[in-house]
Design an enzyme around this catalytic site. Structure first.
Site, PDB file in Angstrom:
ATOM      1  N   ALA A  66       6.097  15.614  23.597  1.00 46.22           N
ATOM      2  CA  ALA A  66       4.691  15.436  23.252  1.00 46.22           C
ATOM      3  C   ALA A  66       4.179  14.165  23.917  1.00 46.22           C
ATOM      4  CB  ALA A  66       4.547  15.323  21.739  1.00 46.22           C
ATOM      5  N   GLY A 111       9.509  18.150  22.614  1.00 46.73           N
ATOM      6  CA  GLY A 111       8.817  19.421  22.815  1.00 46.73           C
ATOM      7  C   GLY A 111       9.247  20.141  24.088  1.00 46.73           C
ATOM      8  N   GLU A 134      13.052  12.767  18.710  1.00 48.27           N
ATOM      9  CA  GLU A 134      11.994  12.492  17.723  1.00 48.27           C
ATOM     10  C   GLU A 134      12.420  11.476  16.676  1.00 48.27           C
ATOM     11  OE1 GLU A 134      12.784  15.435  18.928  1.00 48.27           O
ATOM     12  OE2 GLU A 134      10.954  16.560  19.375  1.00 48.27           O
TER      13      GLU A 134
HETATM   14  N1  DAK Z   1       4.220  10.863  26.632  1.00 44.14           N
HETATM   15  C1  DAK Z   1       3.359  10.164  27.422  1.00 44.14           C
HETATM   16  N2  DAK Z   1       3.714   9.578  28.582  1.00 44.14           N
HETATM   17  C2  DAK Z   1       5.000   9.702  28.967  1.00 44.14           C
HETATM   18  C3  DAK Z   1       5.953  10.414  28.197  1.00 44.14           C
HETATM   19  C4  DAK Z   1       5.513  11.016  26.981  1.00 44.14           C
HETATM   20  N3  DAK Z   1       6.319  11.749  26.219  1.00 44.14           N
HETATM   21  N4  DAK Z   1       7.138  10.361  28.832  1.00 44.14           N
HETATM   22  C5  DAK Z   1       6.931   9.625  29.958  1.00 44.14           C
HETATM   23  N5  DAK Z   1       5.649   9.238  30.038  1.00 44.14           N
HETATM   24  C6  DAK Z   1       5.040   8.438  31.088  1.00 44.14           C
HETATM   25  C7  DAK Z   1       5.453   6.982  30.992  1.00 44.14           C
HETATM   26  O1  DAK Z   1       4.666   6.305  30.051  1.00 44.14           O
HETATM   27  C8  DAK Z   1       5.212   6.522  32.410  1.00 44.14           C
HETATM   28  O2  DAK Z   1       3.831   6.317  32.567  1.00 44.14           O
HETATM   29  P1  DAK Z   1       3.278   5.024  33.398  1.00 44.14           P
HETATM   30  O3  DAK Z   1       3.828   3.841  32.708  1.00 44.14           O
HETATM   31  O4  DAK Z   1       3.821   5.223  34.792  1.00 44.14           O
HETATM   32  O5  DAK Z   1       1.784   5.150  33.314  1.00 44.14           O
HETATM   33  C9  DAK Z   1       5.578   7.723  33.239  1.00 44.14           C
HETATM   34  O6  DAK Z   1       5.506   8.859  32.356  1.00 44.14           O
HETATM   35  C10 DAK Z   1       7.002   7.670  33.805  1.00 44.14           C
HETATM   36  O7  DAK Z   1       7.878   7.416  32.708  1.00 44.14           O
HETATM   37  P2  DAK Z   1       8.912   6.194  32.690  1.00 44.14           P
HETATM   38  O8  DAK Z   1       8.428   5.067  33.520  1.00 44.14           O
HETATM   39  O9  DAK Z   1       9.255   5.927  31.279  1.00 44.14           O
HETATM   40  O10 DAK Z   1      10.130   6.864  33.442  1.00 44.14           O
HETATM   41  P3  DAK Z   1      11.700   6.537  33.254  1.00 44.14           P
HETATM   42  O11 DAK Z   1      12.399   7.231  34.363  1.00 44.14           O
HETATM   43  O12 DAK Z   1      11.908   5.063  33.112  1.00 44.14           O
HETATM   44  O13 DAK Z   1      12.091   7.204  31.857  1.00 44.14           O
HETATM   45  C11 DAK Z   1      12.133   8.992  30.230  1.00 44.14           C
HETATM   46  C12 DAK Z   1      12.029   8.605  31.735  1.00 44.14           C
HETATM   47  C13 DAK Z   1      11.847  10.489  30.113  1.00 44.14           C
HETATM   48  C14 DAK Z   1      13.550   8.710  29.719  1.00 44.14           C
HETATM   49  C15 DAK Z   1      11.121   8.138  29.419  1.00 44.14           C
HETATM   50  O14 DAK Z   1       9.834   8.280  30.039  1.00 44.14           O
HETATM   51  C16 DAK Z   1      11.005   8.558  27.995  1.00 44.14           C
HETATM   52  O15 DAK Z   1      11.852   8.244  27.151  1.00 44.14           O
HETATM   53  N6  DAK Z   1       9.898   9.273  27.669  1.00 44.14           N
HETATM   54  C17 DAK Z   1       9.593   9.628  26.300  1.00 44.14           C
HETATM   55  C18 DAK Z   1      10.469  10.761  25.819  1.00 44.14           C
HETATM   56  C19 DAK Z   1      10.110  11.116  24.418  1.00 44.14           C
HETATM   57  O16 DAK Z   1      10.432  10.376  23.469  1.00 44.14           O
HETATM   58  N7  DAK Z   1       9.316  12.182  24.305  1.00 44.14           N
HETATM   59  C20 DAK Z   1       8.665  12.520  23.049  1.00 44.14           C
HETATM   60  C21 DAK Z   1       9.639  13.213  22.152  1.00 44.14           C
HETATM   61  S1  DAK Z   1       8.844  13.503  20.632  1.00 44.14           S
HETATM   62  C22 DAK Z   1       4.784  18.137  16.493  1.00 44.14           C
HETATM   63  C23 DAK Z   1       5.503  18.972  17.276  1.00 44.14           C
HETATM   64  C24 DAK Z   1       6.214  18.467  18.293  1.00 44.14           C
HETATM   65  C25 DAK Z   1       6.233  17.127  18.532  1.00 44.14           C
HETATM   66  C26 DAK Z   1       5.499  16.289  17.759  1.00 44.14           C
HETATM   67  C27 DAK Z   1       4.767  16.794  16.734  1.00 44.14           C
HETATM   68  N8  DAK Z   1       4.095  18.677  15.430  1.00 44.14           N
HETATM   69  C28 DAK Z   1       4.261  20.066  15.181  1.00 44.14           C
HETATM   70  C29 DAK Z   1       3.273  17.845  14.646  1.00 44.14           C
HETATM   71  C30 DAK Z   1       7.025  16.669  19.607  1.00 44.14           C
HETATM   72  C31 DAK Z   1       7.462  15.426  19.657  1.00 44.14           C
HETATM   73  C32 DAK Z   1       8.166  14.994  20.830  1.00 44.14           C
HETATM   74  O17 DAK Z   1       8.270  15.663  21.821  1.00 44.14           O
END
Ligand code: DAK
Length: 264
Positions: A66, A111, A134
């Site tokens: 997300a 997601g 998450e």
């Molecule tokens: N959201 C927004 N931006 C993101 C992102 C994300 N999930 N993942 C990466 N980016 C952006 C980064 O902010 C960065 O942007 P800039 O700084 O360049 O503007 C760019 O993408 C490149 O990312 P990184 O610089 O961080 O790249 P790295 O190679 O250093 O790291 C990484 C890659 C994938 C390990 C890291 O970006 C990371 O940990 N990203 C977040 C992963 C994450 O935690 N995803 C969210 C999981 S929670 C719901 C249903 C579902 C959900 C929620 C609610 N309901 C039914 C209510 C789902 C929740 C999730 O998915």
């Protein structure tokens, strides 16, 4: 139709959908979720499509979960809407009557892993990374991950992944049965399309019947599941596809399936 966050293409019986926000690693924004939902309706209404392949734009990610920038700003009501819309969309994906292949090219987190899990099977590049992080955000998976992952890889492995939020690489994901095939990054798309084309050449009636029976049967007891199979088998026998398939075999030629029942 043009979409802002997704590239959607149909070529004969094959549909391809590319999540396309590469600067945010294809994270699921509210807009992307709406477009995804709309496209899934379009696919469900199009009887010529026999198979769908999903992937992410760029070399780094399938979908990095997300969009946390948006997620962090949601109030309770918006979170409820996002949740309801998300659940509906992921269920729509799983309930598509056609087979869906997720070609996971890089990060599939939160997601992103959940979209892949709601597909029928996963091919991954050898640099793919899966995870449900998450818990690290103080959340739990919200697109069915707690349910689908435990059904696929077993309760204990799923609990370990969900409780720790740890990420696993493609080879481990293959070892535990999440991923069917691991490919070099530049071969992933070719391999996914090759398999998609094999599937697209099969009979639409039997493909849909097989998917429905497998998906519904997995939540039923064995006797009920086998009864579902018997009914679906009978339906297939009433199709032009079964007539064509069996007669083509006897005539030593390749079948040409039309995806029709006899009496429609
Ligand atoms: N959201 C927004 N931006 C993101 C992102 C994300 N999930 N993942 C990466 N980016 C952006 C980064 O902010 C960065 O942007 P800039 O700084 O360049 O503007 C760019 O993408 C490149 O990312 P990184 O610089 O961080 O790249 P790295 O190679 O250093 O790291 C990484 C890659 C994938 C390990 C890291 O970006 C990371 O940990 N990203 C977040 C992963 C994450 O935690 N995803 C969210 C999981 S929670 C719901 C249903 C579902 C959900 C929620 C609610 N309901 C039914 C209510 C789902 C929740 C999730 O998915």
């Amino acid at each position: 139709m043009e979409y802002k966050t997704i590239i959607f293409q149909i070529e004969d019986a094959l549909a391809t959908l590319t999540f396309n926000r590469p600067k945010a690693l294809n994270a699921i924004s509210i807009e992307l979720l709406k477009e995804f939902s709309y496209i899934l309706d379009e696919i469900a209404a199009n009887e010529t499509i026999r198979v769908l392949v999903l992937t992410g734009s760029g070399e780094k990610a399938f979908v990095a979960g997300a969009d946390i920038t948006e997620l962090a700003k949601l109030n309770a009501l918006q979170a409820k809407n996002f949740s309801a819309q998300g659940q509906r969309t992921i269920n729509k994906l799983q309930n598509l009557s056609i087979p869906v292949i997720a070609a996971v090219n890089g990060y599939a987190l939160g997601g992103g892993t959940e979209i892949a899990l709601a597909s029928d099977f996963i091919y991954a590049s050898d640099n793919a990374v899966f995870g449900l992080p998450e818990i690290t955000l103080g959340l739990i998976p919200g697109f069915g991950g707690t349910q689908r992952l435990s059904r696929l890889i077993g309760l204990n492995r799923a609990k370990e992944m969900i409780f720790t939020g740890k990420m696993i690489k493609a080879d481990e994901a293959q070892t535990i049965g999440m991923v069917n095939k691991v490919c070099l990054p530049d071969k992933l798309w070719e391999e996914a399309i090759k398999t998609a084309k094999i599937i697209a050449g099969k009979g639409a009636v039997s493909l849909r019947a097989a998917k429905q029976v497998i998906n519904n049967g997995v939540n039923a007891d064995l006797i009920t599941g086998c009864q579902m199979e018997t009914d679906a088998f009978a339906l297939c026998m009433a199709s032009e596809d079964a007539y064509e398939g069996t007669h083509a075999f006897l005539a030593k030629r390749s079948p040409k399936f039309k995806g029709r029942l006899f009496y429609t």
